[in-house]
Design an enzyme around this catalytic site. Structure first.
Site, PDB file in Angstrom:
ATOM      1  N   LYS A 171       0.031   7.014   8.617  1.00  0.00           N
ATOM      2  CA  LYS A 171      -0.436   8.184   9.387  1.00  0.00           C
ATOM      3  C   LYS A 171      -1.217   7.660  10.581  1.00  0.00           C
ATOM      4  O   LYS A 171      -2.450   7.641  10.567  1.00  0.00           O
ATOM      5  CB  LYS A 171      -1.367   9.047   8.515  1.00  0.00           C
ATOM      6  CG  LYS A 171      -0.659   9.994   7.588  1.00  0.00           C
ATOM      7  CD  LYS A 171      -1.586  11.113   7.105  1.00  0.00           C
ATOM      8  CE  LYS A 171      -2.182  10.835   5.776  1.00  0.00           C
ATOM      9  NZ  LYS A 171      -2.938  11.953   5.190  1.00  0.00           N
ATOM     10  N   GLU A 217       0.839  -1.206   0.000  1.00  0.00           N
ATOM     11  CA  GLU A 217       0.000   0.000   0.000  1.00  0.00           C
ATOM     12  C   GLU A 217       0.871   1.252   0.000  1.00  0.00           C
ATOM     13  O   GLU A 217       2.009   1.238   0.475  1.00  0.00           O
ATOM     14  CB  GLU A 217      -0.910  -0.075   1.253  1.00  0.00           C
ATOM     15  CG  GLU A 217      -1.842   1.071   1.485  1.00  0.00           C
ATOM     16  CD  GLU A 217      -2.873   1.310   0.395  1.00  0.00           C
ATOM     17  OE1 GLU A 217      -2.464   1.581  -0.741  1.00  0.00           O
ATOM     18  OE2 GLU A 217      -4.082   1.281   0.696  1.00  0.00           O
ATOM     19  N   ASP A 263      -4.107   5.523   6.196  1.00  0.00           N
ATOM     20  CA  ASP A 263      -4.616   6.752   6.804  1.00  0.00           C
ATOM     21  C   ASP A 263      -5.635   6.347   7.878  1.00  0.00           C
ATOM     22  O   ASP A 263      -5.270   6.022   8.997  1.00  0.00           O
ATOM     23  CB  ASP A 263      -5.218   7.587   5.665  1.00  0.00           C
ATOM     24  CG  ASP A 263      -5.688   8.955   6.091  1.00  0.00           C
ATOM     25  OD1 ASP A 263      -5.174   9.486   7.076  1.00  0.00           O
ATOM     26  OD2 ASP A 263      -6.584   9.512   5.427  1.00  0.00           O
ATOM     27  N   ARG A 290       1.148  12.131  -9.078  1.00  0.00           N
ATOM     28  CA  ARG A 290       1.642  10.767  -8.836  1.00  0.00           C
ATOM     29  C   ARG A 290       3.084  10.603  -9.327  1.00  0.00           C
ATOM     30  O   ARG A 290       3.817   9.747  -8.863  1.00  0.00           O
ATOM     31  CB  ARG A 290       0.765   9.736  -9.567  1.00  0.00           C
ATOM     32  CG  ARG A 290      -0.649   9.599  -9.015  1.00  0.00           C
ATOM     33  CD  ARG A 290      -1.302   8.358  -9.624  1.00  0.00           C
ATOM     34  NE  ARG A 290      -2.746   8.352  -9.472  1.00  0.00           N
ATOM     35  CZ  ARG A 290      -3.404   7.925  -8.390  1.00  0.00           C
ATOM     36  NH1 ARG A 290      -2.738   7.487  -7.354  1.00  0.00           N
ATOM     37  NH2 ARG A 290      -4.720   7.944  -8.362  1.00  0.00           N
TER      38      ARG A 290
HETATM   39  P1  IMP Z   1      -7.616   5.016   4.327  1.00  0.00           P
HETATM   40  O1  IMP Z   1      -8.674   4.056   3.888  1.00  0.00           O
HETATM   41  O2  IMP Z   1      -8.202   6.222   4.996  1.00  0.00           O
HETATM   42  O3  IMP Z   1      -6.516   4.366   5.146  1.00  0.00           O
HETATM   43  O4  IMP Z   1      -6.971   5.630   3.040  1.00  0.00           O
HETATM   44  C1  IMP Z   1      -6.133   4.942   2.227  1.00  0.00           C
HETATM   45  C2  IMP Z   1      -6.069   5.596   0.864  1.00  0.00           C
HETATM   46  O5  IMP Z   1      -6.392   6.981   0.924  1.00  0.00           O
HETATM   47  C3  IMP Z   1      -4.650   5.540   0.334  1.00  0.00           C
HETATM   48  O6  IMP Z   1      -4.425   4.355  -0.392  1.00  0.00           O
HETATM   49  C4  IMP Z   1      -4.595   6.771  -0.524  1.00  0.00           C
HETATM   50  O7  IMP Z   1      -5.064   6.483  -1.818  1.00  0.00           O
HETATM   51  C5  IMP Z   1      -5.536   7.748   0.131  1.00  0.00           C
HETATM   52  N1  IMP Z   1      -4.829   8.724   0.985  1.00  0.00           N
HETATM   53  C6  IMP Z   1      -4.816   8.781   2.332  1.00  0.00           C
HETATM   54  N2  IMP Z   1      -4.045   9.788   2.781  1.00  0.00           N
HETATM   55  C7  IMP Z   1      -3.551  10.381   1.673  1.00  0.00           C
HETATM   56  C8  IMP Z   1      -2.640  11.478   1.483  1.00  0.00           C
HETATM   57  O8  IMP Z   1      -2.112  12.125   2.410  1.00  0.00           O
HETATM   58  N3  IMP Z   1      -2.360  11.768   0.199  1.00  0.00           N
HETATM   59  C9  IMP Z   1      -2.898  11.102  -0.877  1.00  0.00           C
HETATM   60  N4  IMP Z   1      -3.715  10.063  -0.727  1.00  0.00           N
HETATM   61  C10 IMP Z   1      -4.045   9.701   0.540  1.00  0.00           C
END
Ligand code: IMP
Length: 177
Positions: free
Chosen positions: A131, A99, A103, A165
């Site tokens: 994060k 991954e 986040d 990207r």
């Molecule tokens: P989660 O489901 O909230 O953990 O988010 C995961 C996905 O959100 C990652 O695979 C990214 O595509 C996107 N994402 C989360 N934080 C960021 C960031 O700071 N920059 C860009 N994409 C992010």
């Protein structure tokens, strides 16, 4: 394109060095075991490509895709699995999900469950960025490149509305106020 500027947060050389270390960690952990690396599209592409070449154990490679972001910088909370790896790449295999960033943890948790449903022997998560302060589910990645504070980052596969990207470093996006 959202107006703003980009500040370098993690230099390319630092990322390259860390990926090589992660490759060594994975090679030690999975020595003698059949391993499948699954790239979480699209953001993990550059990380996945380099990680593959840093791993010395024999690997199979496949792809999975989910969408949880629909533009902007906040997650929608809904995870849709859009592309799945073929079942023979997963069934009875040790799988590592690759991954770009964890986040809230919602995306990788949903993908992990999907891979387990497909009959994987084990599923681990390697993420370039973590994060931890943003977590909504108790997910701890097994291998972490860099732990970063709560900020919206771009580059090295990570996008903002599909842009950036291609940046060869991890950058901080500072919106214009
Ligand atoms: P989660 O489901 O909230 O953990 O988010 C995961 C996905 O959100 C990652 O695979 C990214 O595509 C996107 N994402 C989360 N934080 C960021 C960031 O700071 N920059 C860009 N994409 C992010």
């Amino acid at each position: 394109m959202m107006p703003g500027r980009v500040e370098v947060m993690i230099e390319e050389a630092e990322i390259t060095k860390r990926i090589s270390e992660l490759g060594d960690e994975l090679s030690r952990r999975y020595e003698g075991q059949p391993l499948t690396l699954v790239c979480v599209l699209k953001g993990a592409m550059p990380f996945f490509g380099r990680l593959c070449t840093a791993v010395s154990v024999p690997v199979w490679c496949d792809f999975i895709s989910a969408s949880s972001y629909h533009g902007g910088t906040e997650s929608s909370g809904t995870v849709l699995v859009r592309v799945e790896p073929s079942s023979e790449m997963i069934r009875d295999r040790d799988v590592v999900l690759v991954e770009d960033i964890v986040d809230t943890g919602l995306t990788i948790t949903a993908l992990r469950e999907r891979i387990l449903e497909q009959g994987a022997r084990s599923v681990a998560v390697v993420t370039l960025l973590d994060k931890p302060s943003r977590r909504k589910v108790p997910l701890v990645p097994d291998f972490i490149g860099f732990s970063i504070p709560d900020a919206f980052v771009i580059g090295y596969g990570l996008d903002l509305d599909e842009y950036y990207r291609n940046l060869p470093f991890i950058g901080l996006f500072v919106p214009e106020t």
